[in-house]
Design a protein around this motif. Structure first.
Motif, PDB file in Angstrom:
ATOM      1  N   PHE A  79      -3.237   0.677  -7.439  1.00 22.76           N
ATOM      2  CA  PHE A  79      -4.412   1.551  -7.891  1.00 22.76           C
ATOM      3  C   PHE A  79      -5.889   0.537  -8.159  1.00 22.76           C
ATOM      4  O   PHE A  79      -5.945   0.447  -9.169  1.00 22.76           O
ATOM      5  N   ASP A  88      -0.031  -3.780  -9.329  1.00 31.29           N
ATOM      6  CA  ASP A  88      -0.704  -2.546  -9.466  1.00 31.29           C
ATOM      7  C   ASP A  88      -1.623  -2.376  -8.322  1.00 31.29           C
ATOM      8  O   ASP A  88      -2.600  -3.096  -7.799  1.00 31.29           O
ATOM      9  N   VAL A 139      -5.011   8.345  -9.494  1.00 36.64           N
ATOM     10  CA  VAL A 139      -4.176   7.649  -8.618  1.00 36.64           C
ATOM     11  C   VAL A 139      -3.503   8.296  -7.495  1.00 36.64           C
ATOM     12  O   VAL A 139      -3.367   7.572  -6.277  1.00 36.64           O
ATOM     13  N   GLU A 140      -3.498   9.705  -7.472  1.00 38.24           N
ATOM     14  CA  GLU A 140      -2.789  10.180  -6.268  1.00 38.24           C
ATOM     15  C   GLU A 140      -3.893  10.613  -5.406  1.00 38.24           C
ATOM     16  O   GLU A 140      -3.609  10.380  -3.819  1.00 38.24           O
ATOM     17  N   LEU A 154      -3.962   6.734  -3.456  1.00 36.34           N
ATOM     18  CA  LEU A 154      -2.532   6.191  -2.732  1.00 36.34           C
ATOM     19  C   LEU A 154      -1.895   7.450  -2.354  1.00 36.34           C
ATOM     20  O   LEU A 154      -0.849   7.311  -1.381  1.00 36.34           O
ATOM     21  N   TYR A 200       2.615   6.867  -4.555  1.00 41.05           N
ATOM     22  CA  TYR A 200       2.484   6.348  -6.064  1.00 41.05           C
ATOM     23  C   TYR A 200       3.662   6.483  -6.807  1.00 41.05           C
ATOM     24  O   TYR A 200       4.174   5.272  -7.220  1.00 41.05           O
ATOM     25  N   TYR A 229       4.546   1.786 -10.514  1.00 40.37           N
ATOM     26  CA  TYR A 229       4.970   3.145 -11.257  1.00 40.37           C
ATOM     27  C   TYR A 229       6.057   3.108 -12.023  1.00 40.37           C
ATOM     28  O   TYR A 229       6.490   3.191 -13.064  1.00 40.37           O
ATOM     29  N   GLU A 257       0.442  11.146  -3.673  1.00 48.26           N
ATOM     30  CA  GLU A 257       1.420  11.246  -4.784  1.00 48.26           C
ATOM     31  C   GLU A 257       2.800  10.558  -4.404  1.00 48.26           C
ATOM     32  O   GLU A 257       3.392   9.970  -5.191  1.00 48.26           O
TER      33      GLU A 257
END
Length: 398
Positions: A105, A103, A116-117, A120, A125, A131, A122
């Motif tokens: 995040f 992970d 998370v966007e 990292l 991610y 993901y 979009e």
């Protein structure tokens, strides 16, 4: 200046099903109840069950979790997870070291809620392994969370997840979680401290049992609150001291009357700001038995207004005839004894004489004497009684 009254909340008042999901966060009464859920979560069978469940439903999340211990190569993460199936303590697949470390995040700025966007980007991610391997198969698209670092720098994570069809988290969703984060941080640190206190209490109780020391806690009225197994065994003999209708009873001897006076004094001493009574007395028993040693210690008062019983005095009981024999394995390690030598030591420490020890171990007296000579050299003992004293006074009894 008029200060608005703060609502007094009980556990039932703060249940998530009694807090409206669509309540106005600017309402002071509701806000107090909501924050109360965070702290009352310490007392719930599954910690933070109520607040995690409420947050999940408020923000239309398919999963909300609080990670209290990071995953390592040796053990999985320790987490409380809430989803449509309920809230439970869980070491699910996310808690495995592989997924936990996969992970990306993580390592967020302390106590700051981010999506998370935002952290990292979009594209990074959605193209990432975590993901595609973890979130996608579980119908998770949107994630927000915060990292909390305790005083000992343990990293805890709060994560809130959403399905793709629900849409991204709003500014209001983030503001709600941000409002709760500092309270989660304080509550988590309290939780760790309570866990430490509970561990210390259990170690203390286990140590008293191992060294055959009885412990009895009395409340302000002199009634028995707790009694460990050693003390219960001593009281059950009704020899010098016993329990009757929840109170300690003593024999009508000179020492018994003195013990009762000391108990009354220790209870009366509780009225002082800093109680300091520590008294000791011997209790005579039936013919042929050694006296019991009794130590009385008053306990500093903890002021509280809930009307509940409070520990006031601790009574320690020592029966010299009930000393715990040391462990053979520990004796071997402490004094570098052979297994045969450790077995002989353990038998002597248990109260057997040399003939009884020989019979129990199936050895001759000459063999025992030969082993004793080697044991004396390793332990520093000069005679058998000295050896037994050394054995019983070592940490091998723990």
């Amino acid at each position: 200046m008029n200060i608005p009254a703060v609502p007094v909340l009980t556990m039932s008042d703060a249940r998530p099903d009694l807090l409206p999901i669509d309540a106005d966060l600017t309402d002071q009464g509701f806000l107090t109840a909501l924050v109360g859920l965070v702290y009352e979560g310490l007392l719930e069978p599954v910690p933070w069950f109520s607040i995690l469940d409420w947050v999940r439903r408020r923000v239309t999340s398919n999963a909300t979790g609080l990670v209290l211990r990071p995953a390592s190569m040796e053990e999985p993460a320790f987490a409380i997870n809430s989803n449509s199936r309920g809230t439970r303590i869980s070491s699910n697949v996310y808690g495995s070291f592989y997924y936990y470390s996969l992970d990306t995040f993580r390592h967020l700025p302390p106590d700051q809620v981010l999506t998370v966007e935002e952290w990292l980007g979009e594209e990074t991610y959605l193209n990432g392994d975590f993901y595609n391997e973890y979130y996608l198969p579980r119908d998770i698209r949107y994630v927000m969370g915060a990292d909390i670092y305790t005083d000992d720098e343990t990293e805890c994570r709060i994560r809130v997840c959403r399905a793709p069809d629900v849409g991204p988290f709003s500014a209001e969703n983030k503001a709600l979680l941000q409002l709760l984060v500092p309270h989660f941080k304080r509550a988590v640190q309290l939780y760790f401290r309570l866990c430490q206190i509970d561990t210390e209490r259990k170690l203390y109780a286990n140590t008293l049992n191992q060294i055959r020391l009885g412990s009895i806690l009395l409340d302000d009225a002199g009634k028995i609150m707790t009694c460990n197994e050693v003390a219960a065994e001593i009281l059950s003999r009704r020899d010098g001291i016993w329990e009757q209708e929840g109170s300690l009873q003593v024999s009508p001897t000179t020492q018994g009357r003195r013990l009762q006076v000391l108990l009354d004094k220790a209870l009366e001493d509780r009225k002082r700001p800093t109680p300091s009574v520590t008294e000791a007395v011997f209790m005579p028993r039936k013919a042929g038995h050694q006296n019991l040693s009794v130590l009385i210690k008053s306990i500093p008062r903890v002021e509280r207004g809930d009307g509940k019983r409070r520990p006031a005095v601790e009574v320690f009981l020592r029966d010299p005839e009930q000393r715990a024999p040391p462990s053979r394995d520990t004796l071997s390690k402490l004094f570098k004894l052979t297994p045969a030598e450790a077995a002989l030591c353990a038998s002597l420490a248990a109260g057997n004489n040399i003939n009884e020890a020989c019979s129990a171990l199936g050895i001759t007296r000459n063999t025992a004497k030969s082993r004793l000579k080697s044991i004396f050299g390793k332990t520093g003992a000069t005679r058998q009684s000295h050896l037994v004293s050394i054995l019983l006074d070592t940490i091998a009894t723990l």
